[in-house]
Each structure stands twice: as C-alpha cells, then as structure tokens.
Design a protein around this motif. Structure first.
Motif, PDB file in Angstrom:
ATOM      1  N   THR A  48      20.688  55.789  42.620  1.00 54.89           N
ATOM      2  CA  THR A  48      20.493  57.188  42.269  1.00 54.89           C
ATOM      3  C   THR A  48      21.872  57.819  42.029  1.00 54.89           C
ATOM      4  O   THR A  48      22.874  57.393  42.624  1.00 54.89           O
ATOM      5  N   ALA A  49      21.935  58.763  41.158  1.00 53.96           N
ATOM      6  CA  ALA A  49      23.177  59.500  40.899  1.00 53.96           C
ATOM      7  C   ALA A  49      22.907  60.992  41.064  1.00 53.96           C
ATOM      8  O   ALA A  49      21.778  61.461  40.863  1.00 53.96           O
ATOM      9  N   GLY A  50      23.946  61.737  41.451  1.00 54.73           N
ATOM     10  CA  GLY A  50      23.826  63.182  41.627  1.00 54.73           C
ATOM     11  C   GLY A  50      24.534  63.919  40.503  1.00 54.73           C
ATOM     12  O   GLY A  50      25.684  63.604  40.169  1.00 54.73           O
ATOM     13  N   VAL A  51      23.869  64.889  39.915  1.00 59.60           N
ATOM     14  CA  VAL A  51      24.455  65.750  38.887  1.00 59.60           C
ATOM     15  C   VAL A  51      24.729  67.104  39.539  1.00 59.60           C
ATOM     16  O   VAL A  51      23.792  67.824  39.931  1.00 59.60           O
ATOM     17  N   VAL A  52      25.998  67.476  39.664  1.00 61.47           N
ATOM     18  CA  VAL A  52      26.402  68.700  40.368  1.00 61.47           C
ATOM     19  C   VAL A  52      26.737  69.763  39.337  1.00 61.47           C
ATOM     20  O   VAL A  52      27.511  69.535  38.401  1.00 61.47           O
ATOM     21  N   GLU A  53      26.127  70.932  39.525  1.00 60.84           N
ATOM     22  CA  GLU A  53      26.416  72.092  38.694  1.00 60.84           C
ATOM     23  C   GLU A  53      27.133  73.156  39.541  1.00 60.84           C
ATOM     24  O   GLU A  53      26.788  73.359  40.708  1.00 60.84           O
ATOM     25  N   LYS A  54      28.112  73.833  38.934  1.00 60.87           N
ATOM     26  CA  LYS A  54      28.821  74.950  39.590  1.00 60.87           C
ATOM     27  C   LYS A  54      28.545  76.222  38.795  1.00 60.87           C
ATOM     28  O   LYS A  54      28.910  76.309  37.619  1.00 60.87           O
ATOM     29  N   PHE A  55      27.849  77.120  39.441  1.00 64.14           N
ATOM     30  CA  PHE A  55      27.420  78.360  38.802  1.00 64.14           C
ATOM     31  C   PHE A  55      26.627  78.082  37.513  1.00 64.14           C
ATOM     32  O   PHE A  55      26.813  78.730  36.489  1.00 64.14           O
ATOM     33  N   GLY A  56      25.767  77.032  37.566  1.00 63.57           N
ATOM     34  CA  GLY A  56      24.900  76.713  36.451  1.00 63.57           C
ATOM     35  C   GLY A  56      25.530  75.848  35.375  1.00 63.57           C
ATOM     36  O   GLY A  56      24.862  75.510  34.382  1.00 63.57           O
ATOM     37  N   LYS A  57      26.773  75.449  35.532  1.00 66.70           N
ATOM     38  CA  LYS A  57      27.461  74.618  34.542  1.00 66.70           C
ATOM     39  C   LYS A  57      27.712  73.237  35.126  1.00 66.70           C
ATOM     40  O   LYS A  57      28.057  73.106  36.302  1.00 66.70           O
ATOM     41  N   LEU A  69      29.026  70.334  49.114  1.00 64.08           N
ATOM     42  CA  LEU A  69      28.949  71.336  48.066  1.00 64.08           C
ATOM     43  C   LEU A  69      29.608  72.642  48.521  1.00 64.08           C
ATOM     44  O   LEU A  69      29.737  72.905  49.726  1.00 64.08           O
ATOM     45  N   ILE A  70      29.983  73.449  47.554  1.00 61.27           N
ATOM     46  CA  ILE A  70      30.441  74.805  47.856  1.00 61.27           C
ATOM     47  C   ILE A  70      29.185  75.664  48.009  1.00 61.27           C
ATOM     48  O   ILE A  70      28.407  75.800  47.067  1.00 61.27           O
ATOM     49  N   PRO A  71      28.957  76.174  49.177  1.00 64.43           N
ATOM     50  CA  PRO A  71      27.711  76.915  49.407  1.00 64.43           C
ATOM     51  C   PRO A  71      27.547  78.079  48.416  1.00 64.43           C
ATOM     52  O   PRO A  71      28.513  78.791  48.093  1.00 64.43           O
ATOM     53  N   PHE A  72      26.315  78.194  47.914  1.00 61.86           N
ATOM     54  CA  PHE A  72      25.894  79.255  47.018  1.00 61.86           C
ATOM     55  C   PHE A  72      26.607  79.242  45.658  1.00 61.86           C
ATOM     56  O   PHE A  72      26.349  80.080  44.820  1.00 61.86           O
ATOM     57  N   ALA A  73      27.487  78.252  45.452  1.00 62.09           N
ATOM     58  CA  ALA A  73      28.183  78.151  44.168  1.00 62.09           C
ATOM     59  C   ALA A  73      27.779  76.875  43.422  1.00 62.09           C
ATOM     60  O   ALA A  73      27.734  76.870  42.183  1.00 62.09           O
ATOM     61  N   GLU A  74      27.505  75.808  44.170  1.00 61.61           N
ATOM     62  CA  GLU A  74      27.159  74.530  43.547  1.00 61.61           C
ATOM     63  C   GLU A  74      25.735  74.128  43.912  1.00 61.61           C
ATOM     64  O   GLU A  74      25.217  74.477  44.984  1.00 61.61           O
ATOM     65  N   ARG A  75      25.161  73.335  42.998  1.00 65.00           N
ATOM     66  CA  ARG A  75      23.809  72.843  43.195  1.00 65.00           C
ATOM     67  C   ARG A  75      23.739  71.405  42.673  1.00 65.00           C
ATOM     68  O   ARG A  75      24.395  71.073  41.686  1.00 65.00           O
ATOM     69  N   VAL A  76      22.971  70.537  43.331  1.00 63.86           N
ATOM     70  CA  VAL A  76      22.906  69.127  42.961  1.00 63.86           C
ATOM     71  C   VAL A  76      21.496  68.763  42.500  1.00 63.86           C
ATOM     72  O   VAL A  76      20.511  69.258  43.046  1.00 63.86           O
ATOM     73  N   TYR A  77      21.424  67.882  41.459  1.00 64.58           N
ATOM     74  CA  TYR A  77      20.172  67.309  40.965  1.00 64.58           C
ATOM     75  C   TYR A  77      20.312  65.784  40.993  1.00 64.58           C
ATOM     76  O   TYR A  77      21.399  65.246  40.743  1.00 64.58           O
ATOM     77  N   PHE A  78      19.232  65.109  41.274  1.00 58.65           N
ATOM     78  CA  PHE A  78      19.266  63.651  41.415  1.00 58.65           C
ATOM     79  C   PHE A  78      18.626  62.985  40.184  1.00 58.65           C
ATOM     80  O   PHE A  78      17.585  63.424  39.684  1.00 58.65           O
ATOM     81  N   VAL A  79      19.274  61.905  39.736  1.00 61.39           N
ATOM     82  CA  VAL A  79      18.811  61.134  38.582  1.00 61.39           C
ATOM     83  C   VAL A  79      18.532  59.703  39.038  1.00 61.39           C
ATOM     84  O   VAL A  79      19.404  59.048  39.633  1.00 61.39           O
TER      85      VAL A  79
END
Length: 351
Positions: A48-57, A69-79
């Motif tokens: 599995t790989a993680g795709v990390v977005e920072k402020f939606g980018k 992760l940077i709380p409330f700034a980054e979000r991760v999705y799994f592939v």
C-alpha cells in the motif's frame, strides 16, 4: 441572590458532584491533545502507498511504515498496490455475421513510480479499462470469421493487452495480462458446428474403414493366390508321384507275371482305383444315392468297359512308356463329372 447561589454550590460540594472550572478546562485540553496526536501519526501497510495532501494539494508519497502529519494541514489517502482483476463480457459480430460473447479477464496493477497519476487521473479505473477492452475487441473480431476467431484467440488476447498497456500506462496502471477466456457463439450456431464436425469425423471414419477393408481384401486375395499356387504345385507333384508309382507297378507286375501287357496292368489298376473310389463314396456322410449293378459279372463288365476305353484310341507300349501311353490325354475343356457321384476318379489322372 448571591446567598442562594453560594448555598447551591455548597450543597453540590457536600454531595461530591461539584467540579471546579479548572478541572473541566484541563479535561477538555487533554481530550484535544489526544485528538491532535491521533491526527498526527498514521501507519501505511505493506503493498500500500500513502498519498499526502497539504491544504488540498498533493505533497508526497509515503511508503509502508509509521508516518506523521501536520495536524489540520495535511491529509493522507491510501492506494492499493496489489494486482487486481476485472472481468468483462463483450458481445460482438464476426465477419460472417455470427454474434459471439467474449469473456475477457484483465489483471492490472498500479505502477510504483506513477502512484499519484493512478490516484488523481482516473476516478474509476475499472470502468475506464472496460471501455478500452470493448474498443479493442470491437476493432479486431469483426475482421475475422468465426473459425478464425477461435484460431486467433491467443492473438486477440495479445492485441488487447498491448493496446491496453499503451493507454493505461499514461494513467499510472500496468496491464499484466488480458485473457480472452472463451468464445461463446449462439446455441444454434454451436449445435450446427458440432453437426458439421460430427459429419466430417464420420466421413474420415468411413474412409478409414474403406481403406482397411481394401487392404484386408487385397491381402486375402494375395493369400488366396499364393494358396492356389501352392495347391497347384501340390496337385502337380501328387499326380507326378502317382504316375511314377503306376509306372513302377507296371514294371514289377510285368516282371512277376510273364506275358502280361501294359494294357492289362493299367486296366487292373484302374479297376482297383474305381472300386476304391466307390468305397470312399459310401463311407462319407451326406453322399447322394448311387445306383450300381449287382450282378455277379459286374466286375468283369467294368473291366471290359475300361479295356474297351483304353483300346479305343491308344496303342500299348512297353515299360514306363507303355504306362504313360495308355493314359488318355486331357482335353482342353474336359466334361464335368456325373452328377451324384462325387469322388469319382479322374480318367485323365487315375485319381
């Protein structure tokens, strides 16, 4: 009013249910910190790989392990990087106007160096693959007849795989295999094909049986010809032995009975063989009725008739030549033996 409030607080404190505001604030702060910590770290599983977005980018790709992760700034999705399989049923028409169902199984996987493309470029990868599979099948099968479609089944699989791989690689997917697992024509077409195949096989079987019978008959004819040839040689040798034996008997008889001619000896021999023949006829089963004279002078009459026949066209000779001279010559077309007397000695051979 103040006294009433103080009385209420005092009552709650005495009951043990009163909580000061400081304690409440501390509890809220601890809960916030726990939520913050939970949003700070994450675990990426194997394959599995993680795709990390920072402020939606899009920011980075993370690999299996523990990450923060940077709380409330980054979000991760799994592939998911495992091999997946998609199955499709394509209906199309061949060049000879036969509709067929073609099941196709496609195994695909996200390319390790194009995880971001696979995640962002296609919203429904399986639907896109299905569209490309239909387009590829419909571009190949209508150019082929039904028989050619069956013959080139593996070639169709290769063509679908190559086309899919070229297209899907731009979207971050690797097509491992594209298998045409079956070609299913209409039930009536399949029954007709089976009838044609059965008729062809019956024709081949009939030809094989004919060839076998031909070979058998040829071999039987060859064996019969060889048997006839050997039988002819045996009969010729038998007759030669009979002639030699008769010649020797005549010589011995003339030596033992002075004055006896070759004609007398041959008449006696033929008469003896005639009676031997009658005896054999009587002892064999299935013999037809045979009428013979029963007078006491019948034997003499037989001998007289034999001598008359011998004297009719031959002159007696001496010795071995005399024995051969008294035997009548065999005509080109000898008459058939009398009906009802099987086994009668041949007058030309003495047997």
């Amino acid at each position: 009013m103040r006294s009433a409030r103080c009385g209420y607080i005092l009552g709650m404190y005495l009951k043990g249910t009163y909580m000061p505001p400081v304690i409440i604030a501390i509890a809220v702060l601890v809960l916030f910190l726990l939520i913050l910590i939970a949003k700070t770290y994450y675990i990426v599983r194997t394959a599995t790989a993680g795709v990390v977005e920072k402020f939606g980018k899009f920011d980075r790709i993370t690999r299996p392990g523990l990450h923060f992760l940077i709380p409330f700034a980054e979000r991760v999705y799994f592939v998911d990087l495992q091999v997946k399989q998609a199955q499709f049923q394509v209906e199309t028409k061949t060049r000879d106007n036969v509709f067929v169902q073609i099941p196709v199984s496609v195994q695909y996987q996200v390319l390790d160096d194009k995880i971001a493309d696979a995640f962002y470029k296609l919203s429904a990868p399986q639907k896109q693959i299905e569209s490309f599979v239909f387009n590829s099948i419909l571009g190949h099968v209508p150019k082929l007849t039904l028989d050619e479609t069956f013959e080139q089944q593996s070639g169709i699989s290769v063509a679908v795989k190559v086309e899919l791989d070229q297209i899907m690689s731009n979207f971050g997917f690797n097509i491992l295999t594209a298998l045409v697992t079956d070609i299913i024509p209409d039930v009536k077409v399949k029954a007709a094909m089976n009838d044609i195949n059965a008729a062809q096989r019956a024709q081949v079987a009939a030809q094989a049986r004919g060839e076998a019978e031909k070979i058998l008959k040829v071999k039987q004819a060859e064996a019969e010809a060889e048997s006839k040839a050997l039988q002819g040689k045996g009969i010729a040798a038998e007759r030669q032995a009979i002639i030699d034996g008769l010649s020797a008997s005549i010589e011995h008889f003339q030596q033992g009975v002075p004055g006896a001619s070759a004609e007398d000896v041959m008449a006696l021999v033929l008469l003896t063989q005639y009676f031997d023949t009658l005896r054999d006829i009587g002892t064999r089963g299935g013999t037809n009725t045979l009428f013979l004279p029963n007078s006491p002078g019948a034997a003499g009459e037989f001998q007289t008739q034999i001598l008359a026949g011998l004297r009719g066209g031959h002159t007696p000779a001496q010795g071995i030549d005399a024995a051969r001279a008294v035997l009548p010559q065999r005509p080109e077309n000898p008459p058939a033996p009398p009906v009802g007397t099987p086994g009668t000695p041949n007058p030309y051979t003495g047997v």
